[in-house]
Design a protein around this motif. Structure first.
Motif, mmCIF file in Angstrom:
data_model
loop_
_atom_site.group_PDB
_atom_site.id
_atom_site.type_symbol
_atom_site.label_atom_id
_atom_site.label_comp_id
_atom_site.label_asym_id
_atom_site.label_seq_id
_atom_site.Cartn_x
_atom_site.Cartn_y
_atom_site.Cartn_z
ATOM 1 N N ARG A 137 -5.251 -0.024 14.754
ATOM 2 C CA ARG A 137 -5.243 0.129 13.433
ATOM 3 C C ARG A 137 -3.811 0.017 13.551
ATOM 4 N NH1 ARG A 137 -9.625 1.210 10.004
ATOM 5 N NH2 ARG A 137 -8.166 1.657 9.000
ATOM 6 N N ALA A 138 -3.192 -0.498 12.158
ATOM 7 C CA ALA A 138 -2.309 0.649 12.345
ATOM 8 C C ALA A 138 -1.378 1.097 11.102
ATOM 9 C CB ALA A 138 -1.087 -1.149 12.061
ATOM 10 N N THR A 139 -0.612 2.142 11.204
ATOM 11 C CA THR A 139 -0.292 2.858 10.168
ATOM 12 C C THR A 139 1.764 2.808 9.559
ATOM 13 O OG1 THR A 139 -1.711 4.231 10.429
ATOM 14 C CG2 THR A 139 -0.304 4.783 8.660
ATOM 15 N N LEU A 140 1.625 2.368 8.415
ATOM 16 C CA LEU A 140 2.923 2.653 8.208
ATOM 17 C C LEU A 140 3.090 4.213 7.334
ATOM 18 C CD1 LEU A 140 5.516 1.650 7.385
ATOM 19 C CD2 LEU A 140 5.428 0.200 5.122
ATOM 20 N N ILE A 141 4.286 5.206 8.666
ATOM 21 C CA ILE A 141 3.371 6.110 8.340
ATOM 22 C C ILE A 141 5.209 6.577 7.251
ATOM 23 C CG2 ILE A 141 4.986 8.009 9.752
ATOM 24 C CD1 ILE A 141 3.651 7.306 12.264
ATOM 25 N N LEU A 178 0.702 -1.341 0.403
ATOM 26 C CA LEU A 178 0.084 0.108 -0.111
ATOM 27 C C LEU A 178 0.393 1.147 0.154
ATOM 28 C CD1 LEU A 178 -2.898 -0.934 2.967
ATOM 29 C CD2 LEU A 178 -3.332 -0.540 0.448
ATOM 30 N N TYR A 179 1.977 1.145 0.584
ATOM 31 C CA TYR A 179 2.958 2.359 0.919
ATOM 32 C C TYR A 179 4.070 2.292 -0.299
ATOM 33 C CZ TYR A 179 6.563 5.705 2.712
ATOM 34 O OH TYR A 179 7.079 6.876 2.871
ATOM 35 N N GLN A 215 3.013 3.448 13.529
ATOM 36 C CA GLN A 215 2.108 2.968 14.131
ATOM 37 C C GLN A 215 1.288 1.835 14.826
ATOM 38 O OE1 GLN A 215 2.546 6.572 15.742
ATOM 39 N NE2 GLN A 215 1.036 5.241 17.661
ATOM 40 N N THR A 216 2.213 1.231 15.515
ATOM 41 C CA THR A 216 1.693 -0.351 15.087
ATOM 42 C C THR A 216 0.111 -0.199 15.965
ATOM 43 O OG1 THR A 216 3.266 0.135 17.819
ATOM 44 C CG2 THR A 216 3.227 -1.133 16.020
ATOM 45 N N ALA A 237 2.192 1.575 -2.914
ATOM 46 C CA ALA A 237 2.279 2.442 -4.359
ATOM 47 C C ALA A 237 1.291 3.826 -4.768
ATOM 48 C CB ALA A 237 0.315 1.380 -4.328
ATOM 49 N N GLY A 238 1.402 4.154 -3.232
ATOM 50 C CA GLY A 238 0.906 5.456 -2.781
ATOM 51 C C GLY A 238 -0.125 5.979 -2.227
ATOM 52 N N LYS A 239 -1.072 4.517 -1.709
ATOM 53 C CA LYS A 239 -2.617 4.839 -0.898
ATOM 54 C C LYS A 239 -2.313 5.019 0.427
ATOM 55 C CE LYS A 239 -4.454 1.548 -4.702
ATOM 56 N NZ LYS A 239 -4.532 0.548 -4.674
ATOM 57 N N PRO A 240 -2.969 5.203 1.798
ATOM 58 C CA PRO A 240 -2.801 5.177 2.698
ATOM 59 C C PRO A 240 -2.125 4.058 3.039
ATOM 60 C CG PRO A 240 -4.800 6.053 2.426
ATOM 61 C CD PRO A 240 -4.489 5.300 1.181
ATOM 62 N N ALA A 241 -1.541 4.100 3.731
ATOM 63 C CA ALA A 241 -1.291 2.370 4.424
ATOM 64 C C ALA A 241 -1.638 1.913 5.658
ATOM 65 C CB ALA A 241 0.502 2.038 4.166
ATOM 66 N N THR A 242 -2.053 1.374 6.195
ATOM 67 C CA THR A 242 -2.800 1.557 7.239
ATOM 68 C C THR A 242 -4.068 0.280 7.023
ATOM 69 O OG1 THR A 242 -3.500 3.974 7.952
ATOM 70 C CG2 THR A 242 -4.524 2.325 9.274
ATOM 71 N N LEU A 243 -4.114 -0.462 7.908
ATOM 72 C CA LEU A 243 -5.154 -1.582 8.152
ATOM 73 C C LEU A 243 -5.475 -1.930 9.651
ATOM 74 C CD1 LEU A 243 -2.721 -4.139 6.596
ATOM 75 C CD2 LEU A 243 -4.937 -3.361 5.243
ATOM 76 N N GLU A 244 -6.403 -3.163 9.806
ATOM 77 C CA GLU A 244 -7.065 -2.605 11.336
ATOM 78 C C GLU A 244 -5.698 -3.865 11.890
ATOM 79 O OE1 GLU A 244 -10.620 -4.789 13.535
ATOM 80 O OE2 GLU A 244 -11.029 -3.350 11.889
ATOM 81 N N ASN A 245 -5.808 -3.992 12.733
ATOM 82 C CA ASN A 245 -4.693 -5.011 13.680
ATOM 83 C C ASN A 245 -5.464 -6.367 14.148
ATOM 84 O OD1 ASN A 245 -4.585 -4.249 16.154
ATOM 85 N ND2 ASN A 245 -3.065 -2.455 15.888
ATOM 86 N N MET A 246 -4.682 -7.286 15.076
ATOM 87 C CA MET A 246 -5.647 -8.495 15.031
ATOM 88 C C MET A 246 -6.013 -7.815 16.579
ATOM 89 S SD MET A 246 -2.477 -11.313 14.030
ATOM 90 C CE MET A 246 -4.110 -12.578 14.988
ATOM 91 N N MET A 247 -5.646 -7.243 16.730
ATOM 92 C CA MET A 247 -6.252 -6.361 18.330
ATOM 93 C C MET A 247 -7.160 -5.230 17.954
ATOM 94 S SD MET A 247 -2.622 -6.147 20.417
ATOM 95 C CE MET A 247 -1.556 -8.044 20.756
ATOM 96 N N GLY A 248 -7.740 -5.183 16.572
ATOM 97 C CA GLY A 248 -8.716 -4.478 17.293
ATOM 98 C C GLY A 248 -8.483 -2.723 16.891
#
Length: 211
Positions: A65-69, A49-50, A79-80, A52-63
């Motif tokens: 959100r993780a973001t590759l900044i 995602l990063y 941001q874990t 590709a220039g898209k928002p690199a944010t996904l929901e993590n396994m603990m509910g």
């Protein structure tokens, strides 16, 4: 046939080493137990995602959100969770090899970090041989009189010492910021502030060590 086999083996070994020393590949290969909220497939998705220039944010396994900044060839900031971050930096050694410095930071009640070092295959390394952390009352101004009664009064409230370590994406440095004042009351913080150093303590990577 055999005389073609050895160059092929050497080429594959060199290719594997090169991949291991690229930050994206190093992050994706991170053992799951070191980042249990974000398994390998999700780490790969964040990188894709990063790139590709898209928002690199996904929901993590603990509910959460993780973001590759930020991701470069030798640096990563992730941001874990809402209260924690992961920073990684590949640092040069001899013969084009690298060691990875990994900083994990928990943000509550104030930022507090842990620093660890790993080989490109995620084998843990002895931190004591790779850096000299700031020691003593490093967070105080150099011109402070240690016997000043105002200093003693201001530091009497310090029941813990929290340090926020940060890696630089642009240089082989590791900075230490005294985070304990963020945990104090406003009055305690104001009393301590005149004695604190104005700038973070900076360790620079030199000859295979942070000093």
């Amino acid at each position: 046939m055999k005389h073609f086999l050895l160059p092929l083996i050497l080429f594959l070994a060199a290719l594997q080493t090169a991949r291991a020393q690229d930050m994206a590949a190093f992050f994706i290969a991170m053992p799951d137990h070191r980042i249990p909220q974000l398994e390998e497939a999700w780490r790969k998705d964040l990188v894709d995602l990063y790139r590709a220039g898209k928002p690199a944010t996904l929901e993590n396994m603990m509910g959460g959100r993780a973001t590759l900044i930020l991701l470069t060839e030798d640096y990563l900031l992730l941001q874990t969770t809402a209260q924690s971050t992961l920073e990684m930096k590949l640092l040069p050694l001899v013969n084009h090899t690298h060691v990875a410095c990994v900083v994990t930071t928990l943000g509550a009640p104030a930022p507090d970090s842990r620093v660890a070092f790993f080989a490109p295959d995620w084998t843990p390394l002895d931190a004591a041989s790779l850096w000299t952390p700031p020691a003593g009352e490093w967070y105080l101004r150099h011109d402070v009189d240690p016997h000043d009664p105002l200093l003693r009064r201001a530091t009497s409230c310090l029941d813990m010492h929290l340090t926020h370590f940060r890696l630089s994406p642009d240089s082989p440095t590791l900075s230490a910021e005294y985070a304990t004042p963020q945990y104090l009351s406003p009055d305690e913080r104001d009393a301590l502030r005149p004695f604190l150093a104005d700038t973070p303590h900076v360790c620079r990577w030199n000859d295979g060590r942070f000093e």
